[in-house]
Design an enzyme around this catalytic site. Structure first.
Site, PDB file in Angstrom:
ATOM      1  N   LYS A   1       2.197  19.689  -6.768  1.00 31.01           N
ATOM      2  CA  LYS A   1       1.378  19.732  -7.863  1.00 31.01           C
ATOM      3  C   LYS A   1       0.145  20.422  -7.465  1.00 31.01           C
ATOM      4  O   LYS A   1      -0.391  21.500  -8.235  1.00 31.01           O
ATOM      5  CB  LYS A   1       0.984  18.426  -8.529  1.00 31.01           C
ATOM      6  CG  LYS A   1       0.012  18.223  -9.748  1.00 31.01           C
ATOM      7  CD  LYS A   1      -0.477  16.955 -10.051  1.00 31.01           C
ATOM      8  CE  LYS A   1      -1.689  16.688  -9.091  1.00 31.01           C
ATOM      9  NZ  LYS A   1      -2.440  15.675  -9.534  1.00 31.01           N
ATOM     10  N   ASN A   2      -0.746  20.052  -6.531  1.00 29.04           N
ATOM     11  CA  ASN A   2      -1.925  20.472  -6.165  1.00 29.04           C
ATOM     12  C   ASN A   2      -1.951  21.979  -5.618  1.00 29.04           C
ATOM     13  O   ASN A   2      -3.040  22.654  -5.451  1.00 29.04           O
ATOM     14  CB  ASN A   2      -2.561  19.461  -5.037  1.00 29.04           C
ATOM     15  CG  ASN A   2      -2.955  18.339  -5.699  1.00 29.04           C
ATOM     16  OD1 ASN A   2      -3.141  18.290  -6.686  1.00 29.04           O
ATOM     17  ND2 ASN A   2      -2.924  17.399  -4.746  1.00 29.04           N
TER      18      ASN A   2
ATOM     19  N   CYS B   1      -8.326  11.474 -12.826  1.00 28.83           N
ATOM     20  CA  CYS B   1      -8.358   9.843 -12.713  1.00 28.83           C
ATOM     21  C   CYS B   1      -9.572   9.519 -12.420  1.00 28.83           C
ATOM     22  O   CYS B   1     -10.471  10.022 -11.654  1.00 28.83           O
ATOM     23  CB  CYS B   1      -7.385   9.659 -11.321  1.00 28.83           C
ATOM     24  SG  CYS B   1      -5.573   9.770 -11.609  1.00 28.83           S
TER      25      CYS B   1
ATOM     26  N   ARG C   1     -16.779  13.137  -8.989  1.00 28.46           N
ATOM     27  CA  ARG C   1     -16.602  14.409  -8.437  1.00 28.46           C
ATOM     28  C   ARG C   1     -17.256  15.533  -9.123  1.00 28.46           C
ATOM     29  O   ARG C   1     -16.680  16.013 -10.118  1.00 28.46           O
ATOM     30  CB  ARG C   1     -14.952  14.473  -8.801  1.00 28.46           C
ATOM     31  CG  ARG C   1     -14.144  13.472  -7.971  1.00 28.46           C
ATOM     32  CD  ARG C   1     -12.585  13.836  -7.639  1.00 28.46           C
ATOM     33  NE  ARG C   1     -12.067  13.185  -9.137  1.00 28.46           N
ATOM     34  CZ  ARG C   1     -10.551  13.582  -9.256  1.00 28.46           C
ATOM     35  NH1 ARG C   1      -9.897  13.881  -8.534  1.00 28.46           N
ATOM     36  NH2 ARG C   1     -10.184  12.930 -10.664  1.00 28.46           N
TER      37      ARG C   1
ATOM     38  N   ASP D   1     -20.811  21.127  -8.924  1.00 26.11           N
ATOM     39  CA  ASP D   1     -21.701  21.911  -8.470  1.00 26.11           C
ATOM     40  C   ASP D   1     -21.402  22.691  -7.467  1.00 26.11           C
ATOM     41  O   ASP D   1     -22.140  23.959  -7.383  1.00 26.11           O
ATOM     42  CB  ASP D   1     -23.007  20.970  -7.851  1.00 26.11           C
ATOM     43  CG  ASP D   1     -22.508  19.854  -6.755  1.00 26.11           C
ATOM     44  OD1 ASP D   1     -21.652  19.277  -6.873  1.00 26.11           O
ATOM     45  OD2 ASP D   1     -23.454  19.984  -5.965  1.00 26.11           O
ATOM     46  N   LEU D   2     -20.523  22.504  -6.493  1.00 25.73           N
ATOM     47  CA  LEU D   2     -19.984  23.280  -5.395  1.00 25.73           C
ATOM     48  C   LEU D   2     -19.373  24.801  -6.131  1.00 25.73           C
ATOM     49  O   LEU D   2     -19.461  25.961  -5.677  1.00 25.73           O
ATOM     50  CB  LEU D   2     -19.207  22.762  -4.348  1.00 25.73           C
ATOM     51  CG  LEU D   2     -20.146  21.831  -3.479  1.00 25.73           C
ATOM     52  CD1 LEU D   2     -18.900  21.085  -2.399  1.00 25.73           C
ATOM     53  CD2 LEU D   2     -21.240  22.294  -2.902  1.00 25.73           C
TER      54      LEU D   2
ATOM     55  N   ASP E   1      -5.386  11.006  -0.392  1.00 23.12           N
ATOM     56  CA  ASP E   1      -3.970  10.830  -1.533  1.00 23.12           C
ATOM     57  C   ASP E   1      -3.033   9.820  -0.921  1.00 23.12           C
ATOM     58  O   ASP E   1      -2.185   9.748  -1.620  1.00 23.12           O
ATOM     59  CB  ASP E   1      -3.742  12.232  -1.767  1.00 23.12           C
ATOM     60  CG  ASP E   1      -4.712  12.764  -3.046  1.00 23.12           C
ATOM     61  OD1 ASP E   1      -5.551  11.971  -3.214  1.00 23.12           O
ATOM     62  OD2 ASP E   1      -4.340  13.849  -3.337  1.00 23.12           O
TER      63      ASP E   1
ATOM     64  N   VAL F   1     -13.590   9.781   1.056  1.00 19.62           N
ATOM     65  CA  VAL F   1     -13.802  11.016   0.181  1.00 19.62           C
ATOM     66  C   VAL F   1     -14.075  10.300  -1.124  1.00 19.62           C
ATOM     67  O   VAL F   1     -14.998  11.183  -1.509  1.00 19.62           O
ATOM     68  CB  VAL F   1     -12.410  11.424   0.313  1.00 19.62           C
ATOM     69  CG1 VAL F   1     -12.557  12.682  -0.652  1.00 19.62           C
ATOM     70  CG2 VAL F   1     -11.924  11.873   1.744  1.00 19.62           C
TER      71      VAL F   1
ATOM     72  N   ARG G   1       1.417  12.068 -13.616  1.00 23.04           N
ATOM     73  CA  ARG G   1       0.663  13.126 -13.481  1.00 23.04           C
ATOM     74  C   ARG G   1       0.909  13.673 -12.283  1.00 23.04           C
ATOM     75  O   ARG G   1       0.790  15.122 -12.018  1.00 23.04           O
ATOM     76  CB  ARG G   1      -0.799  12.682 -13.447  1.00 23.04           C
ATOM     77  CG  ARG G   1      -1.324  12.170 -14.648  1.00 23.04           C
ATOM     78  CD  ARG G   1      -2.854  11.946 -14.524  1.00 23.04           C
ATOM     79  NE  ARG G   1      -3.744  13.200 -13.963  1.00 23.04           N
ATOM     80  CZ  ARG G   1      -4.242  12.966 -12.686  1.00 23.04           C
ATOM     81  NH1 ARG G   1      -4.321  11.771 -12.291  1.00 23.04           N
ATOM     82  NH2 ARG G   1      -4.962  14.034 -12.284  1.00 23.04           N
TER      83      ARG G   1
END
Length: 423
Positions: free
Chosen positions: A22-23, A116, A121, A124-125, A305, A327, A397
């Site tokens: 997915k990612n 989620c 999160r 800005d980056l 994850d 994280v 998801r």
């Protein structure tokens, strides 16, 4: 709204091929906007997040089709660079559309993305990276608009190796004038997959998988056909479930190099592991051993994850384990649910202390987010008695019909609709 009903206590056994990541698929689908024409993507799973991305692309003017793991995207008639707020609120990965839309149209309007609730999160980056390439950022209420008459290559230093920011900058810079260098870039395999896809379209990118990525801008990209890498988090979930149920499972067409940190933890826990080319086999005939300390961190360290899933295994281990989450600050929501099932876990700030118990017991629990839901499914598979996992839409998801995946390995798990009783 569905729920999963699991009859636990059956060791998983068999062989399975893991679906596409997915990612990796989501940013690659967004990157297809950089070229006009038909892009064909293979090994794309049927997931809720994939459906949302397809709906967004359709609203932008893209013709889409998703059949039997193949996504076809015709971007020829895309004319809008305004991402709809209602769909952005459903999925954080919609943020990936910023870079390619800005590169193609010189302007993009988005809203703060959803997803989620696992902690703050910020984007800005992403914004600073696009600004470094020459974009002018305007924020009004919850809407963010980026404009650039021309994107110019730049040297960009990330304060944190953010996967999303790295990928957005790559997509924006690929047709910028000159050369862009991203320092302290994220190193995840999904970034390497995006680089390979963009290069297949005619881009000139090197360095993905290292902390420095260099993008030499090109005039234009062309559509292509591409296959998505296997999902390392789904693969890890299955390997952990096999160990937690004291089973024996083989993954085929996997990429063991993407799972090095997990395989190391499984070995420390006494799980028998075997790797041969693209095949991984795990076997656990007895109670796993405690692992004194695991710390989540960006790739190639242990992935956040898989934190909740491996915590289930440690909750059944012989001894005392410690898990530190670095994280996301709100990623221990599954702990209370596991304790309902008989686990002995306490949390102090970002550290979980896990005292292993001989067994877990079935209960009704709620998936609070994607990976927490996967952990509860593993707990149900390993537990004695019946477990009901509610709020399954979170799990959908990131897992393509997770009940069918585990059924193919001998698990007793069924998806059932939730019945509502009128007051």
């Amino acid at each position: 709204m569905d729920k999963l009903v699991i009859e636990g206590g059956k060791p998983l056994s068999g062989s399975i091929r893991i679906h596409g990541a997915k990612n990796a698929a989501l940013p690659i689908m967004a990157a297809s906007l950089l070229a006009e024409g038909n892009t064909e993507l293979h090994n794309v799973p049927h997931l809720l997040d994939i459906e949302v991305m397809l709906h967004i692309l359709e609203r932008l003017g893209c013709n889409t089709r998703h059949e039997q793991g193949v996504v076809t995207l015709d971007t020829s008639l895309v004319s809008s660079s305004r991402v709809p707020e209602d769909l952005m609120n459903k999925m954080r990965s919609s943020i990936f559309l910023m870079g390619p839309l800005l590169a193609r149209f010189g302007e993009v309007s988005i809203y703060q993305p959803g997803g989620c609730a696992i902690g703050e999160r910020k984007i800005d980056l992403h914004l600073r990276g696009l600004e470094a390439l020459g974009a002018v950022i305007e924020e009004k209420d919850s809407q963010i608009t980026c404009r650039a008459k021309k994107l110019i290559g730049a040297d960009i230093q990330l304060d944190f190796p953010s996967v999303g920011a790295t990928e957005n900058i790559m997509m924006a810079a690929v047709t910028a004038s000159g050369t862009t260098t991203i320092t302290n870039a994220a190193r995840e395999p999904e970034i390497q997959d995006l680089q390979n896809f963009l290069n297949a379209m005619g881009a000139h990118i090197i360095g993905a998988g290292t902390s420095t990525i260099t993008i030499h801008g090109v005039d234009r990209l062309t559509s292509c056909t591409y296959e998505i890498i296997p999902d390392r988090i789904v693969a890890g979930t299955v390997l952990i479930a096999a160990a937690a149920t004291r089973g024996n499972v083989t993954l085929t067409r996997s990429n063991p190099a993407h799972l090095t940190s997990l395989i190391h933890v499984l070995k420390r826990a006494g799980v028998q592991t075997s790797v041969c080319n693209d095949i991984i086999t795990v076997s656990c005939m007895g109670r796993p051993k405690a692992v004194d300390r695991i710390v989540t961190s960006p790739y190639p360290s242990f992935p956040t994850d898989l934190q909740s899933q491996v915590m289930v295994l440690l909750s059944l281990a012989d001894g005392f384990s410690i898990m530190k989450e670095t994280v996301f600050e709100a990623r221990f929501k599954h702990v209370d649910e596991l304790n309902v099932m008989g686990a002995d876990i306490s949390v102090d700030l970002n550290t979980a202390f896990i005292r292993g118990v001989p067994r877990l017991y079935g209960a009704t629990v709620e998936a609070t987010d994607l990976r927490a839901g996967a952990a509860l499914v593993i707990a149900g598979l390993a537990a004695q008695g019946k477990t009901v996992v509610e709020q399954v839409h979170h799990i959908d998801r990131g897992y393509d019909r997770i009940e069918q995946l585990f059924q193919s390995l001998g698990a007793s798990v069924e998806r059932q609709p939730v019945s509502f009783v009128a007051p």
